[in-house]
Design an enzyme around this catalytic site. Sequence first.
Site, PDB file in Angstrom:
ATOM      1  N   SER A 198     -10.291 -38.339  -5.915  1.00 49.75           N
ATOM      2  CA  SER A 198     -10.494 -39.984  -3.907  1.00 49.75           C
ATOM      3  C   SER A 198     -10.247 -41.022  -4.770  1.00 49.75           C
ATOM      4  O   SER A 198      -9.354 -41.465  -4.937  1.00 49.75           O
ATOM      5  CB  SER A 198     -11.511 -39.262  -3.851  1.00 49.75           C
ATOM      6  OG  SER A 198     -11.796 -40.413  -2.743  1.00 49.75           O
TER       7      SER A 198
ATOM      8  N   HIS B 276     -11.609 -36.667   3.292  1.00 50.30           N
ATOM      9  CA  HIS B 276     -10.021 -36.020   2.804  1.00 50.30           C
ATOM     10  C   HIS B 276      -9.079 -34.649   3.826  1.00 50.30           C
ATOM     11  O   HIS B 276      -9.252 -33.719   3.638  1.00 50.30           O
ATOM     12  CB  HIS B 276     -10.392 -35.259   1.626  1.00 50.30           C
ATOM     13  CG  HIS B 276     -10.121 -36.013   0.412  1.00 50.30           C
ATOM     14  ND1 HIS B 276      -9.525 -36.913   0.081  1.00 50.30           N
ATOM     15  CD2 HIS B 276     -11.179 -36.395  -0.018  1.00 50.30           C
ATOM     16  CE1 HIS B 276      -9.952 -37.591  -0.609  1.00 50.30           C
ATOM     17  NE2 HIS B 276     -11.196 -37.879  -1.278  1.00 50.30           N
TER      18      HIS B 276
END
Length: 297
Positions: A86, A195
């Site tokens: 991430s 996400h």
Amino acid sequence: MLTAFTFPGQGAQRAGMLAQLPRTEVAEARVHEAEKVLGQAVRTLDTAEALTDTRNVQLSLLISGVIWGEHFQQQSGKPDFVLGLSIGAYPAAVVAGILEFSDALQLVALRGQLMQQAYPSGYGMLALIGASRYAIETVVDAQRAQGRDVFLANLNAEQQFVLAGERSALRESVELLKASVPCAGQMLDVPVPSHCELLSEQAEILAGAFAEVEIRSSNCRYVSATRARVLHKQEDIRRDLAQNMSLQMHWHDSCQMLVERGLERVIEMPPGNSLTGLFRRVLPSGICKALQSDIQT
């Protein structure tokens, strides 16, 4: 020895983490650069109160990852691969020479602001252990059919996953799973639903900011955790960095791909340690080390 540097994502942060940075001239120069770009002292980013804000969390992880990554690189040589989870993709890109640190600081500040403003409360992420992907997707699909905001966000290991979405829907999903399979769930210290498609609009805004940023050739191989592959083209890397907040994370497949390429050593940058444990599952005979374990606390 084929080596990868890994960089943790949101959830790994801890108060005072930037006070543990290396005491070197190079590290101090990076701190001063960050303060000049951001217009604030680095020490204001990682207090317990400051870390309740997504922008401060992500900037702290960027600064820590870049400084520790460059420090270890100076001591032990450059890695063959960089892989970030991430927000960890940003310090990975800086250490690989793809992004200028000053550009990364501005992009991450914007990224954190966009995410925080989009979902200031009521949303988050939840870790699941013990359930299969099929069982999780069955529950998620059923929840989605009822209009609930819940998504399978991270595939971290064969039976370790992360859901994103509305907190009440996340908790309900865990209870539904427990009714059919033995598993455990825990809310993560991530107050935004990363996400998944809930951040698609924010990712597009960030992509617009990326259009003005130079993406340079990498000095090592950049691995996309959203695609579980090495990216070579600069435009592919640009899209990966801009869009990863809204894309599913395939950490397990990324690790497996590197092992199949002959990876022998993995070094996780502070303040993380959980990525090291995940890598050990697919690289049991290799060297898997979290630098955080060497830092005096």
